[in-house]
Design a protein around this motif. Sequence first.
Motif, PDB file in Angstrom:
ATOM      1  N   LEU A  85      18.773  -5.175 -31.854  1.00  0.00           N
ATOM      2  CA  LEU A  85      19.686  -6.299 -31.617  1.00  0.00           C
ATOM      3  C   LEU A  85      21.021  -5.824 -31.044  1.00  0.00           C
ATOM      4  N   ALA A  86      21.530  -4.708 -31.572  1.00  0.00           N
ATOM      5  CA  ALA A  86      22.792  -4.176 -31.076  1.00  0.00           C
ATOM      6  C   ALA A  86      22.678  -3.769 -29.609  1.00  0.00           C
ATOM      7  N   GLU A  87      21.550  -3.130 -29.249  1.00  0.00           N
ATOM      8  CA  GLU A  87      21.344  -2.725 -27.864  1.00  0.00           C
ATOM      9  C   GLU A  87      21.229  -3.946 -26.952  1.00  0.00           C
ATOM     10  N   GLU A  88      20.543  -4.993 -27.466  1.00  0.00           N
ATOM     11  CA  GLU A  88      20.368  -6.201 -26.659  1.00  0.00           C
ATOM     12  C   GLU A  88      21.714  -6.897 -26.428  1.00  0.00           C
ATOM     13  N   VAL A  89      22.531  -6.975 -27.466  1.00  0.00           N
ATOM     14  CA  VAL A  89      23.855  -7.597 -27.336  1.00  0.00           C
ATOM     15  C   VAL A  89      24.727  -6.820 -26.353  1.00  0.00           C
ATOM     16  N   LYS A  90      24.659  -5.498 -26.417  1.00  0.00           N
ATOM     17  CA  LYS A  90      25.440  -4.673 -25.499  1.00  0.00           C
ATOM     18  C   LYS A  90      25.001  -4.901 -24.058  1.00  0.00           C
ATOM     19  N   LEU A 137       9.819  -9.230 -31.936  1.00  0.00           N
ATOM     20  CA  LEU A 137      10.210  -8.591 -33.183  1.00  0.00           C
ATOM     21  C   LEU A 137       9.838  -9.451 -34.390  1.00  0.00           C
ATOM     22  N   ASP A 138       9.458  -8.780 -35.465  1.00  0.00           N
ATOM     23  CA  ASP A 138       9.147  -9.456 -36.727  1.00  0.00           C
ATOM     24  C   ASP A 138      10.340  -9.243 -37.651  1.00  0.00           C
ATOM     25  N   ILE A 139      11.223 -10.278 -37.661  1.00  0.00           N
ATOM     26  CA  ILE A 139      12.448 -10.145 -38.445  1.00  0.00           C
ATOM     27  C   ILE A 139      12.296 -10.762 -39.835  1.00  0.00           C
ATOM     28  N   ALA A 140      11.040 -11.140 -40.179  1.00  0.00           N
ATOM     29  CA  ALA A 140      10.795 -11.689 -41.523  1.00  0.00           C
ATOM     30  C   ALA A 140      10.457 -10.600 -42.532  1.00  0.00           C
ATOM     31  N   SER A 141      10.276  -9.379 -42.047  1.00  0.00           N
ATOM     32  CA  SER A 141       9.903  -8.284 -42.944  1.00  0.00           C
ATOM     33  C   SER A 141      11.071  -7.943 -43.868  1.00  0.00           C
ATOM     34  N   GLU A 142      10.738  -7.483 -45.081  1.00  0.00           N
ATOM     35  CA  GLU A 142      11.757  -7.062 -46.041  1.00  0.00           C
ATOM     36  C   GLU A 142      11.825  -5.550 -46.164  1.00  0.00           C
ATOM     37  N   ASP A 143      11.067  -4.834 -45.342  1.00  0.00           N
ATOM     38  CA  ASP A 143      11.084  -3.371 -45.362  1.00  0.00           C
ATOM     39  C   ASP A 143      12.411  -2.877 -44.795  1.00  0.00           C
ATOM     40  N   PRO A 144      13.208  -2.118 -45.530  1.00  0.00           N
ATOM     41  CA  PRO A 144      14.494  -1.635 -45.041  1.00  0.00           C
ATOM     42  C   PRO A 144      14.404  -0.859 -43.748  1.00  0.00           C
ATOM     43  N   ALA A 145      13.368  -0.075 -43.579  1.00  0.00           N
ATOM     44  CA  ALA A 145      13.236   0.718 -42.353  1.00  0.00           C
ATOM     45  C   ALA A 145      13.041  -0.193 -41.148  1.00  0.00           C
ATOM     46  N   GLU A 146      12.177  -1.217 -41.330  1.00  0.00           N
ATOM     47  CA  GLU A 146      11.945  -2.137 -40.212  1.00  0.00           C
ATOM     48  C   GLU A 146      13.203  -2.946 -39.891  1.00  0.00           C
ATOM     49  N   LEU A 147      13.938  -3.377 -40.911  1.00  0.00           N
ATOM     50  CA  LEU A 147      15.168  -4.134 -40.683  1.00  0.00           C
ATOM     51  C   LEU A 147      16.222  -3.282 -39.965  1.00  0.00           C
ATOM     52  N   ALA A 151      15.561  -0.887 -37.880  1.00  0.00           N
ATOM     53  CA  ALA A 151      15.126  -0.785 -36.480  1.00  0.00           C
ATOM     54  C   ALA A 151      15.456  -2.066 -35.715  1.00  0.00           C
ATOM     55  N   VAL A 152      15.264  -3.205 -36.411  1.00  0.00           N
ATOM     56  CA  VAL A 152      15.586  -4.489 -35.763  1.00  0.00           C
ATOM     57  C   VAL A 152      17.088  -4.579 -35.455  1.00  0.00           C
TER      58      VAL A 152
END
Length: 313
Positions: free
Chosen positions: A22-27, A5-15, A17-18
């Motif tokens: 992350l929520a699915e991975e934590v679950k 994942l590219d979590i450095a992006s500032e695009d709201p849509a991409e964030l 999705a990230v």
Amino acid sequence: MLNDLDIASEDPAELKAVNKLLAEEVKALSLKVEQLQHQLHGANRHRFGSKSETLDQLHLNLAEDKEIAEAAEEQRDPAPSADKSPKRQHSRKPLPDNLERNDTVLVPGDSCQRCGGSFKQLGEDITEELEYVPGRFVVNRIRRPRLSCSCCEKVVQSPLPSRPIERGRPGPGLLAHVLVSKFCDHLPLYRQSQIFGREGIDLDRSTLSDWVGRSTALLEPLADAIGRMVRQGNAVFADDTPVKLQAPGNKKTKTARIWAYVRDERAWVGQSPPLAWYQFTVDRKGEHPQGHLSGYKGWIHADGYAGFKALFG
């Protein structure tokens, strides 16, 4: 997955999705942790289940020993003091009605000793004593009528006979049964409580501990007398054996010792009956047998343990 994942992006849509990923991975990780914890718990229970039961029994035995020691001290010195902890209160359950009752009536006499007048009954006190006859329980009822002289109105009543535990409920046969079951048959008091419960007799473990402690204090003079008689013989056979001693807080036991001193004159047709005197110590230091047999002048039969050598001088 997270490394891609590219979590450095500032695009709201991409964030957004990230965040979802992350929520699915934590679950998923949480479910995995719960699964592993469940498997570990099952494995530990399978592997250490008997050990856990042993620890539970150890805690119960330690509680029994503490209560027995407290009861023995109360029996030796019943007078309260400021240094002593408050006396423990034992709930006394009613004895089942279906138990056989044996009545003993104690009457102070046929006539008044003061004036010779006849008695009339005012009432009576009934003391119930739970007794054990091999195979069954019975209740011995000691009935003591309160009598009043018809002439001078003096009130008299017979005193209670001597009993093993003052103001206690157990008879001597029941006390002997509890002691033999604990010390000879190695039956813990909490198990005896459960056995009595199946007979309809509600006796708490703490109550049995109190009885055992007071009984040990009552038996001390007998043990001391046996020790004196053993040391009065011309020959004493001495030996020791290891016993496991519970060590609270260490999760293991330590090795203590039971010392046996025997006087047995049957081989040469002696007059004394065979006697065995036992002493307990937390270790095997030679000072123990030397103290036990201090001043003894007869023959001593023992093995080659160095602790006995000072007695052979």
